[in-house]
Design a protein around this motif. Sequence first.
Motif, PDB file in Angstrom:
ATOM      1  N   HIS A   1       0.810  -1.217   0.000  1.00 42.27           N
ATOM      2  CA  HIS A   1       0.000   0.000   0.000  1.00 42.27           C
ATOM      3  C   HIS A   1       0.847   1.273   0.000  1.00 42.27           C
ATOM      4  N   GLN A   2       2.154   1.130  -0.176  1.00 38.33           N
ATOM      5  CA  GLN A   2       3.019   2.297  -0.037  1.00 38.33           C
ATOM      6  C   GLN A   2       2.698   3.380  -1.056  1.00 38.33           C
ATOM      7  N   ASP A   3       2.331   3.003  -2.289  1.00 34.19           N
ATOM      8  CA  ASP A   3       2.039   4.008  -3.299  1.00 34.19           C
ATOM      9  C   ASP A   3       0.848   4.867  -2.881  1.00 34.19           C
ATOM     10  N   ALA A   4      -0.161   4.239  -2.318  1.00 36.65           N
ATOM     11  CA  ALA A   4      -1.344   4.979  -1.871  1.00 36.65           C
ATOM     12  C   ALA A   4      -0.995   5.899  -0.711  1.00 36.65           C
ATOM     13  N   TRP A   5      -0.175   5.406   0.240  1.00 37.79           N
ATOM     14  CA  TRP A   5       0.204   6.237   1.382  1.00 37.79           C
ATOM     15  C   TRP A   5       0.920   7.497   0.927  1.00 37.79           C
ATOM     16  N   PHE A   6       1.937   7.311   0.103  1.00 35.71           N
ATOM     17  CA  PHE A   6       2.752   8.447  -0.302  1.00 35.71           C
ATOM     18  C   PHE A   6       1.996   9.385  -1.248  1.00 35.71           C
ATOM     19  N   ALA A   7       1.012   8.872  -1.971  1.00 33.23           N
ATOM     20  CA  ALA A   7       0.224   9.713  -2.862  1.00 33.23           C
ATOM     21  C   ALA A   7      -0.721  10.622  -2.086  1.00 33.23           C
ATOM     22  N   GLN A   8      -1.151  10.155  -0.896  1.00 28.87           N
ATOM     23  CA  GLN A   8      -2.159  10.894  -0.143  1.00 28.87           C
ATOM     24  C   GLN A   8      -1.571  11.821   0.913  1.00 28.87           C
ATOM     25  N   THR A   9      -0.300  11.666   1.245  1.00 27.08           N
ATOM     26  CA  THR A   9       0.283  12.464   2.315  1.00 27.08           C
ATOM     27  C   THR A   9       1.764  12.695   2.049  1.00 27.08           C
ATOM     28  N   PRO A  10       2.299  13.832   2.487  1.00 26.84           N
ATOM     29  CA  PRO A  10       3.739  14.078   2.361  1.00 26.84           C
ATOM     30  C   PRO A  10       4.512  13.313   3.433  1.00 26.84           C
ATOM     31  N   LEU A  11       4.428  12.006   3.392  1.00 24.85           N
ATOM     32  CA  LEU A  11       4.969  11.134   4.421  1.00 24.85           C
ATOM     33  C   LEU A  11       6.493  11.186   4.439  1.00 24.85           C
ATOM     34  N   ARG A  12       7.051  11.543   5.600  1.00 26.96           N
ATOM     35  CA  ARG A  12       8.502  11.603   5.729  1.00 26.96           C
ATOM     36  C   ARG A  12       9.002  10.842   6.941  1.00 26.96           C
ATOM     37  N   ASP A  13       8.103  10.538   7.885  1.00 32.61           N
ATOM     38  CA  ASP A  13       8.457   9.791   9.087  1.00 32.61           C
ATOM     39  C   ASP A  13       7.731   8.455   9.065  1.00 32.61           C
ATOM     40  N   VAL A  14       8.481   7.359   9.162  1.00 34.79           N
ATOM     41  CA  VAL A  14       7.883   6.026   9.059  1.00 34.79           C
ATOM     42  C   VAL A  14       8.421   5.136  10.179  1.00 34.79           C
ATOM     43  N   THR A  15       7.511   4.400  10.828  1.00 28.42           N
ATOM     44  CA  THR A  15       7.883   3.383  11.806  1.00 28.42           C
ATOM     45  C   THR A  15       7.376   2.035  11.308  1.00 28.42           C
ATOM     46  N   LEU A  16       8.269   1.054  11.246  1.00 27.51           N
ATOM     47  CA  LEU A  16       7.932  -0.263  10.729  1.00 27.51           C
ATOM     48  C   LEU A  16       8.215  -1.343  11.765  1.00 27.51           C
ATOM     49  N   THR A  17       7.389  -2.380  11.780  1.00 20.64           N
ATOM     50  CA  THR A  17       7.601  -3.546  12.636  1.00 20.64           C
ATOM     51  C   THR A  17       7.497  -4.816  11.793  1.00 20.64           C
ATOM     52  N   LYS A  18       8.088  -5.867  12.294  1.00 23.25           N
ATOM     53  CA  LYS A  18       8.004  -7.182  11.651  1.00 23.25           C
ATOM     54  C   LYS A  18       8.433  -7.124  10.182  1.00 23.25           C
ATOM     55  N   VAL A  19       9.612  -6.612   9.956  1.00 26.45           N
ATOM     56  CA  VAL A  19      10.116  -6.499   8.583  1.00 26.45           C
ATOM     57  C   VAL A  19      11.349  -7.372   8.348  1.00 26.45           C
ATOM     58  N   SER A  20      11.651  -8.262   9.274  1.00 29.02           N
ATOM     59  CA  SER A  20      12.798  -9.151   9.103  1.00 29.02           C
ATOM     60  C   SER A  20      12.680  -9.933   7.802  1.00 29.02           C
ATOM     61  N   GLY A  21      13.771  -9.950   7.034  1.00 27.19           N
ATOM     62  CA  GLY A  21      13.781 -10.639   5.752  1.00 27.19           C
ATOM     63  C   GLY A  21      13.280  -9.807   4.587  1.00 27.19           C
ATOM     64  N   ARG A  22      12.837  -8.586   4.865  1.00 26.82           N
ATOM     65  CA  ARG A  22      12.259  -7.745   3.803  1.00 26.82           C
ATOM     66  C   ARG A  22      12.859  -6.343   3.758  1.00 26.82           C
ATOM     67  N   THR A  23      13.990  -6.142   4.407  1.00 27.46           N
ATOM     68  CA  THR A  23      14.505  -4.774   4.523  1.00 27.46           C
ATOM     69  C   THR A  23      15.015  -4.217   3.197  1.00 27.46           C
ATOM     70  N   ARG A  24      15.487  -5.075   2.304  1.00 27.54           N
ATOM     71  CA  ARG A  24      15.924  -4.550   1.006  1.00 27.54           C
ATOM     72  C   ARG A  24      14.756  -3.958   0.225  1.00 27.54           C
ATOM     73  N   GLY A  25      13.570  -4.452   0.487  1.00 27.49           N
ATOM     74  CA  GLY A  25      12.395  -3.902  -0.161  1.00 27.49           C
ATOM     75  C   GLY A  25      12.106  -2.482   0.285  1.00 27.49           C
ATOM     76  N   ILE A  26      12.458  -2.161   1.538  1.00 22.86           N
ATOM     77  CA  ILE A  26      12.273  -0.785   2.020  1.00 22.86           C
ATOM     78  C   ILE A  26      13.158   0.154   1.221  1.00 22.86           C
ATOM     79  N   ALA A  27      14.434  -0.226   1.087  1.00 19.03           N
ATOM     80  CA  ALA A  27      15.380   0.613   0.348  1.00 19.03           C
ATOM     81  C   ALA A  27      15.024   0.698  -1.133  1.00 19.03           C
ATOM     82  N   ALA A  28      14.415  -0.363  -1.660  1.00 19.88           N
ATOM     83  CA  ALA A  28      14.084  -0.395  -3.086  1.00 19.88           C
ATOM     84  C   ALA A  28      12.842   0.411  -3.429  1.00 19.88           C
ATOM     85  N   SER A  29      12.097   0.843  -2.426  1.00 16.90           N
ATOM     86  CA  SER A  29      10.882   1.609  -2.689  1.00 16.90           C
ATOM     87  C   SER A  29      11.220   2.900  -3.436  1.00 16.90           C
TER      88      SER A  29
END
Length: 204
Positions: A1-29
């Motif tokens: 849902h990241q595209d929808a989040w960033f389209a609707q708000t000037p999101l600059r602060d993010v807190t994430l949980t339970k992302v083990s094994g998926r951190t490269r996906g964060i950087a690839a966004s």
Amino acid sequence: HQDAWFAQTPLRDVTLTKVSGRTRGIAASPHAYRLANLSVRDTRFDDADLVGLLGAGGGSGESPYPNLARLWVTAGDNVGSGGLAAFAAAARLPHLETLAVDRTSIGDAGVTALAAAEGLDNLRHISLSWSSTGGDGLFALLASPRRVAVSRLHFFGCRVTGEGVDDLVDTPGRPGFESLSLECNPVRFVDTERLDVLLEKYPN
């Protein structure tokens, strides 16, 4: 849902949980470049996850977070010195002011690598609380010419002893240093004369 989040708000602060094994996906966004503050809380986090936050390229190219000012990771014992050393060697975060990697098994070797890191020259605040870091790691940070901008160190609940505090007398000193937190460390006996010298070197 990241595209929808960033389209609707000037999101600059993010807190994430339970992302083990998926951190490269964060950087690839495609939206990672907008982040100013990123907090990650996951007790399953390991060394690969920490390095994965930098993306697949690591230190070989441009940072996926050119505007990141604060990175706060609360992990677990699966993050150790090897992970922090690899992260420090690969990180290219020119605007990062705060780096916290708390509740880990990181020891002095990892902190020494962080002290020498070349891509983190804007760091002002470092927190390595509740880790296995002792006096050698603390000394390395305070003595490093690459970490001269650092003015606050949080080593809450680590393994710094009275001898480690004594050793800090031999660091260059920082007149503009603001805060050194050593609560809940095994600092039982400190040479009071050397402590007076230390307070002169770090007057704030």
